[in-house]
Structure formats: C-alpha cells, structure tokens
Design a protein around this motif. Structure first.
Motif, short mmCIF file in Angstrom:
data_model
loop_
_atom_site.label_atom_id
_atom_site.label_comp_id
_atom_site.label_asym_id
_atom_site.label_seq_id
_atom_site.Cartn_x
_atom_site.Cartn_y
_atom_site.Cartn_z
N GLU A 165 42.92 61.02 37.00
CA GLU A 165 42.78 62.45 36.67
C GLU A 165 42.49 62.66 35.19
N LEU A 166 43.07 61.76 34.36
CA LEU A 166 42.98 61.97 32.90
C LEU A 166 41.69 61.47 32.28
N CYS A 167 41.08 60.45 32.88
CA CYS A 167 40.00 59.80 32.13
C CYS A 167 38.71 59.63 32.90
N GLN A 168 37.66 59.47 32.13
CA GLN A 168 36.35 59.13 32.70
C GLN A 168 36.08 57.64 32.54
N VAL A 169 36.78 57.04 31.56
CA VAL A 169 36.62 55.61 31.32
C VAL A 169 37.99 54.94 31.25
N PHE A 170 38.12 53.86 32.00
CA PHE A 170 39.38 53.11 32.02
C PHE A 170 39.09 51.70 31.51
N ILE A 171 39.87 51.32 30.48
CA ILE A 171 39.61 50.02 29.86
C ILE A 171 40.74 49.06 30.20
N VAL A 172 40.37 47.90 30.70
CA VAL A 172 41.37 46.87 31.03
C VAL A 172 41.26 45.78 29.97
N ILE A 173 42.37 45.55 29.27
CA ILE A 173 42.37 44.54 28.20
C ILE A 173 43.23 43.36 28.62
N GLY A 174 42.64 42.17 28.63
CA GLY A 174 43.41 40.98 28.99
C GLY A 174 42.47 39.79 29.04
N ILE A 175 43.05 38.60 29.08
CA ILE A 175 42.23 37.38 29.15
C ILE A 175 42.83 36.44 30.19
N GLY A 176 42.03 35.51 30.71
CA GLY A 176 42.52 34.54 31.70
C GLY A 176 43.04 35.26 32.93
N GLY A 177 44.22 34.84 33.36
CA GLY A 177 44.80 35.43 34.56
C GLY A 177 45.15 36.90 34.41
N SER A 178 45.09 37.42 33.20
CA SER A 178 45.50 38.81 32.99
C SER A 178 44.39 39.82 33.25
N TYR A 179 43.17 39.37 33.55
CA TYR A 179 42.14 40.36 33.90
C TYR A 179 41.27 39.93 35.07
N ILE A 180 41.19 38.62 35.28
CA ILE A 180 40.10 38.13 36.12
C ILE A 180 40.30 38.44 37.61
N GLY A 181 41.57 38.55 38.01
CA GLY A 181 41.86 38.85 39.42
C GLY A 181 41.49 40.28 39.77
N SER A 182 41.81 41.22 38.86
CA SER A 182 41.48 42.61 39.20
C SER A 182 39.96 42.80 39.17
N GLN A 183 39.30 42.11 38.25
CA GLN A 183 37.84 42.23 38.22
C GLN A 183 37.24 41.67 39.52
N ALA A 184 37.82 40.55 39.98
CA ALA A 184 37.36 39.96 41.25
C ALA A 184 37.55 40.95 42.40
N GLY A 185 38.72 41.58 42.42
CA GLY A 185 39.02 42.51 43.52
C GLY A 185 38.12 43.73 43.50
N ILE A 186 37.89 44.27 42.31
CA ILE A 186 37.08 45.48 42.21
C ILE A 186 35.63 45.17 42.62
N THR A 187 35.11 44.04 42.13
CA THR A 187 33.72 43.69 42.48
C THR A 187 33.59 43.41 43.98
N PHE A 188 34.62 42.81 44.55
CA PHE A 188 34.54 42.47 45.98
C PHE A 188 34.64 43.71 46.87
N LEU A 189 35.54 44.63 46.48
CA LEU A 189 35.86 45.73 47.39
C LEU A 189 35.06 47.01 47.17
N LYS A 190 34.55 47.19 45.99
CA LYS A 190 33.88 48.45 45.68
C LYS A 190 32.36 48.26 45.77
N PRO A 191 31.63 49.37 45.85
CA PRO A 191 30.17 49.23 45.91
C PRO A 191 29.61 48.62 44.63
N SER A 192 28.43 48.04 44.73
CA SER A 192 27.74 47.56 43.53
C SER A 192 27.50 48.76 42.62
N PHE A 193 27.32 48.51 41.35
CA PHE A 193 27.01 49.56 40.36
C PHE A 193 28.09 50.63 40.31
#
Ligand code: PA5
Length: 433
Positions: A69-97
């Motif tokens: 509700e608050l934002c138009q842009v959400f930034i995820v900050i992390g490295i290694g195991g701290s970001y790569i799983g959510s990026q994998a999940g979002i790319t797998f489950l959500k539409p391209s682009f």
C-alpha cells in the motif's frame, strides 16, 4: 501427491542398479545421522521442519500488505542466501516482466547489496528517486559488507524523502534474534524486524522470513508455499531410494561424481527457472564444495544456450552430467498460427503449441547429450504453483545435504568465503584487521 517426477532412464548405461545397491548402506547411515542430529553441522537443521507459527505468518502477510500500500518500489537488500531464494520464487511464480505490472497493484521489486557495483547502485538510486520506496534489508549475521553498504545508501535516500520518522514505516529488517549491527540499528530506530532462526543457515533460509517477506510483497501465497515444503518433508523422509526421490537423486549424483563427472549442469527450458538455477548453484556450491571435494554446479537455459554452450556440452571434455529441470504445465498456452502462403516454411508447426515444440527440443537434447556421453536425468515440476515450488526447494535442500554427507563434508558451513573478506578488509584498512 508429489508435484515432482523424476526420470533416471538416461543414467542407466552409466550407473548400474548394482552401483546403486552398493551405495545404499551409506545412504542409510547418512539418513540416520541426519535424523538423529548426529551429522556434521547438526546445529543447523532448522530447515528440516518447514513451517512458521500462525502469528509470524500473519505478521509477514500484514507487513507485506502495508508495504504494497505504501510503495511503488520495493528494494530487497541482501547477498547469498539472504536474497537469492526470494528472487528465485518471484521469477518462478510471477509473470515475466513483473516490474512493468505496477498498474496491477504490485510494487516494482529490485534487488541490491548483492554486489558492490557503483554503476548498479547509482542506476538504481536514480531509478527509484521519483517513486515511493520501501525496503527490506536482510542479513543473518547483520554485519555483511555488501548489504551494509547498500543499506546505508538506500536508508539515506528514504530518510531524505520521508524524514527519520517516516523511514520507520518503510524499512523492514530481517536478521538474527539479538546480535550484529542490524539488530542495534533496528532497536535504535524502531524498525519492524523479522527473525532468522539460529538453526537455519543462509542458503537454507528461503522458507523463513528471509525469503517469505519479499515473496509475500510480490503477492505470492506463502502459506501454500510452506504447505508444499511440508509435503516435501513428508515425501522425502524415508531412507529407501525407491521411496525417497531426493535420496535417489543424491545417490546418483554421488556415484556420477565418483566416476569423475565433477560438474553438474542444471538445464532448464524456461526463463522462469533462471533465478531458481542461481539459488540451486549457491546451495550446491557453498554446501558441497569444501575439503577439496564437491560437484561444481553450473546452469544453462535452453534452447538459448543450445546456440552457445550446447556445443561444449555435446562435444567438450566428458566430465559433466546434466539435470534437466522441466515444467509440465505452462501457465499460458500459445499456438503457432497458420500462414496462407507458408513463406517461412513453418506451416508444419501450425496449430502446435510452443510447449509442444519446447518439449520436443528437450527430448532431442536429452538424447543427443546422452549419445554424446553426457549422463542426464530429468526432474519435472507439475506447474508454476507455490505448492510445487515449496516442494522443489525442500527436495533440493534434502538432496544436497544427503550428497554432502555421502562426501563426508559439513553442508552447513562456508569456511572458504572468509579469506576474500579478510584480504579485502586488510586492503580497505578496516579497523581491527
Ligand atoms: O548461505 C550462506 O550462509 C551465505 O551465503 C550467506 O547467506 C551470505 O554470506 C550472507 O550472509 P548474511 O545473511 O549474514 O549477510
């Protein structure tokens, strides 16, 4: 019902049933070690029992809703195991682009702090300047340099836009229960905080708040994701190879590695699996590669890479094997249209779906690579649903731990990543180094 089906037929001429039978006692004793918490790194077995308390699950969903509700842009900050799983999940489950779909009520989602690139971070700062921004900084130790730098940059931007008080509603911290700089900051500034359990290591944390909050912000049903992982826990709990596909896969990997096939290539035919392959490489690389041992994890995306690395795979050095990761049902069907004059000669495919052609490309590739001396197996995911993804995450976690134990290595530490840090801190004159 399992959301995954495995096919080992293209391994049969390389690994015999006898080889598999011979390895079973070792698999059994590794299973016992894992179940009894007596294996290497047994302080880090929290991932084995997926699931969250109802209260934490509700809190994640609530925070995700308010972020949306608050934002138009959400930034995820992390490295290694701290970001790569959510990026994998979002790319797998959500539409391209996905980032073009803000009009559908989702913020654009960007990842940073996974590198120290001046251009990358400057470009992102410029890009988000004119939007409403929220961020989630994730670090289990709370002290990792890359995300710490990115957090300082984006915290400054948020405070400039909304003031120190306004920033409190827009910054969410995910870290351990009580140590490290991030904890101190969260306490001092009053940021919303989620805890990474002590017994869950970074690369096994995708099903903790680390992976779940960013995925919930993206509108993913994280309850279903966890349900899929719980199904995985049930399905991959037996010691026997016939009943436990995660162990069956692990046993084959171990035997192939013993025969000198030291690189495993994860090959997909779908861009939606791109970041999943990155997650898998991190899981395998940091868990198995130690004590001068371990399979080197690589990935390719077909058919794109059939016009690139495909040559190497077909005819290069024969020290590789291939794991095809396939999706049975696409979200959307697309048919090749007929053309009246057939000037491009494609009418033989008119009316066929792209999935049909892609499947034939897979079958052709698996056969060609097998004939070229590359043992291969396939893992087929039923669909692009959160349940299937949860099961898939769990499947690989269990398999990688089993392979590590078969190789007598601790899957849960990463001593090898310390040396670059030590050298870098020295070169940067970090106090105390
Ligand atoms: O798997 C791991 O443990 C690592 O890849 C960590 O996730 C990575 O080093 C980031 O660590 P932290 O979350 O402490 O910043």
């Amino acid at each position: 019902m399992s959301c995954l089906s495995l096919d080992f037929n293209n391994l049969k001429t390389f690994i015999s049933e006898k080889d598999l039978e011979a390895i079973y006692p070792k698999v059994f004793s590794c299973h016992e070690m894992l179940e009894n918490g007596q294996g290497l790194g047994s302080d880090f077995l929290g991932w084995k029992k997926p699931g969250l308390s109802k209260a934490v699950l509700a809190e994640i969903n609530e925070v995700a809703k308010s972020v949306r509700e608050l934002c138009q842009v959400f930034i995820v900050i992390g490295i290694g195991g701290s970001y790569i799983g959510s990026q994998a999940g979002i790319t797998f489950l959500k539409p391209s682009f996905l980032n073009q779909l803000y009009k559908e009520g989702l913020p654009e989602i960007y990842f940073c702090g996974q590198n120290i690139s001046s251009d990358y971070h400057s470009d992102l700062l410029d890009l988000v300047e004119k939007y409403d921004v929220c961020l989630n900084v994730i670090s289990k130790s709370g002290t990792t340099t890359e995300p710490a730098i990115a957090f300082r940059l984006f915290k400054k931007l948020i405070e400039k836009k909304y003031g120190v008080d306004g920033a409190k509603d827009r910054i969410v911290v995910t870290t351990n229960s009580n140590k490290g700089t991030l904890n101190t900051l969260a306490k001092e500034q009053g940021y919303q905080k989620f805890i990474i359990p002590d017994d869950v290591g970074g690369r096994f944390s995708v099903l903790s708040p680390v992976g779940l909050l960013p995925m919930a912000v993206a509108g993913i049903d994280i309850g279903k994701l966890l349900a899929g992982a719980c199904k995985g826990e049930e399905l991959y709990s037996q010691p026997s190879l016939v009943e436990n596909n995660a162990y069956h896969y692990a046993a084959y990997r171990y035997l192939l590695y013993q025969k000198g096939l030291i690189t495993e290539i994860l090959a997909s035919f779908q861009p939606s699996l791109h970041h999943f392959a990155e997650w898998w490489k991190q899981l395998v690389g940091e868990s198995e590669g130690k004590n001068q041992k371990g399979i080197f994890p690589a990935s390719v995306e077909f058919t794109t890479d059939l016009h690139s690395l495909g040559q190497w795979i077909q005819e290069g050095k024969r020290n590789i094997f291939e794991t095809f990761l396939l999706i049975k049902n696409s979200n959307r069907e697309l048919k090749i249209p007929a053309s009246q004059n057939d000037s491009d000669g494609l009418n033989y495919l008119a009316g066929k779906t792209l999935d049909h052609v892609n499947k034939k490309a897979y079958e052709a590739t698996a056969l060609a690579h097998k004939e070229g001396g590359v043992p291969n197996l396939s893992i087929t995911i039923k669909d692009r649903s959160p349940e299937s993804l949860g099961q898939l995450f769990y499947f690989f976690e269990k398999a990688v731990v089993m392979t590590s134990y078969l190789n007598d290595v601790n899957p849960f530490d990463q001593p090898g990543v310390e040396l670059y840090k030590k050298n870098m801190f020295k070169l940067l004159n970090k106090p105390g180094n």
